[in-house]
Enzyme design. Sequence first.
Site, PDB file in Angstrom:
ATOM      1  N   ARG A   1      -2.547  -0.652  -8.206  1.00 14.21           N
ATOM      2  CA  ARG A   1      -3.821  -0.083  -7.781  1.00 14.21           C
ATOM      3  C   ARG A   1      -3.733   1.430  -7.973  1.00 14.21           C
ATOM      4  O   ARG A   1      -2.924   2.105  -7.341  1.00 14.21           O
ATOM      5  CB  ARG A   1      -4.115  -0.404  -6.324  1.00 14.21           C
ATOM      6  CG  ARG A   1      -5.473   0.150  -5.843  1.00 14.21           C
ATOM      7  CD  ARG A   1      -5.635   0.030  -4.332  1.00 14.21           C
ATOM      8  NE  ARG A   1      -5.477  -1.345  -3.889  1.00 14.21           N
ATOM      9  CZ  ARG A   1      -4.900  -1.696  -2.746  1.00 14.21           C
ATOM     10  NH1 ARG A   1      -4.390  -0.782  -1.945  1.00 14.21           N
ATOM     11  NH2 ARG A   1      -4.803  -2.967  -2.407  1.00 14.21           N
ATOM     12  N   ASP A   8       0.818  -1.203   0.000  1.00 12.34           N
ATOM     13  CA  ASP A   8       0.000   0.000   0.000  1.00 12.34           C
ATOM     14  C   ASP A   8       0.859   1.263   0.000  1.00 12.34           C
ATOM     15  O   ASP A   8       2.018   1.249   0.415  1.00 12.34           O
ATOM     16  CB  ASP A   8      -0.911   0.025   1.228  1.00 12.34           C
ATOM     17  CG  ASP A   8      -2.111  -0.894   1.097  1.00 12.34           C
ATOM     18  OD1 ASP A   8      -2.375  -1.372  -0.026  1.00 12.34           O
ATOM     19  OD2 ASP A   8      -2.779  -1.152   2.115  1.00 12.34           O
TER      20      ASP A   8
END
Length: 246
Positions: A149, A99
Amino acid sequence: YIAGKGVASGVAKADDLHSRLGLYSTIDLLGEEVFRREDVEATVGVYFRMIAALKDRPYASLSLKPTQIGINQSLAYCQDNLRRITAAAAAQGTRITLDMEDRTLTDVTLLMYRAIRDEFDNIGIVLQSRLFRTPGDIASLHARPCRVRICIGIYKERAEVALQDKSDMKARLFEHVQLLLDHGHYPEIATHDEPLVRRCIEHLDKRGISKDAYEFQMLLGVPRSGLQQEIVKRGQVMRLYVPFAE
């Protein structure tokens, strides 16, 4: 928005989402900004337990943050933890996503990602469309294809480094999806904005982009079930971010 308490809750939610609705998951241990080494070690231990629990579940991946696994200790320590987790997951075919946190960690996160991507194919990264730097980060991401992402990002950043208007961020996200594909990467289009999702679908269909060349992602609990099922029926991956707590 939260699967529940303990690793088993995240795994059970992933199983349920896939069996009932055909949805994929990326499971995440809640929490960031871990400073004490013993807490980092405990977090890393949870991720190893998660990996073991997700064996033979190709519809479930893991997400983790640099500040969970030791970046507040040192780069070398964090990267070693990330490599060990990625290697354990790779051994059984489980995907990992590193992330992205606030802009103060963008460079070091990308540095670690590139180093691990040199070795492993099962690790992905996150980029944020609000940051002015993102087109350059896409261009220099990696020579090998990457899972990315692409989202607008949740961290409020200064006007000197980031867009301030959400509509501008969403327009930029659309551009970044195309840029990622042009560089040979796999965009994971993370948005709940239905017009943006439909704009992406229409444009990518018109370009003749294969449906297995990208996917969509949303957060568990956000009411978009109708749109999610449309994407599933198109034969595409629709993945939910599934957090749990210890």
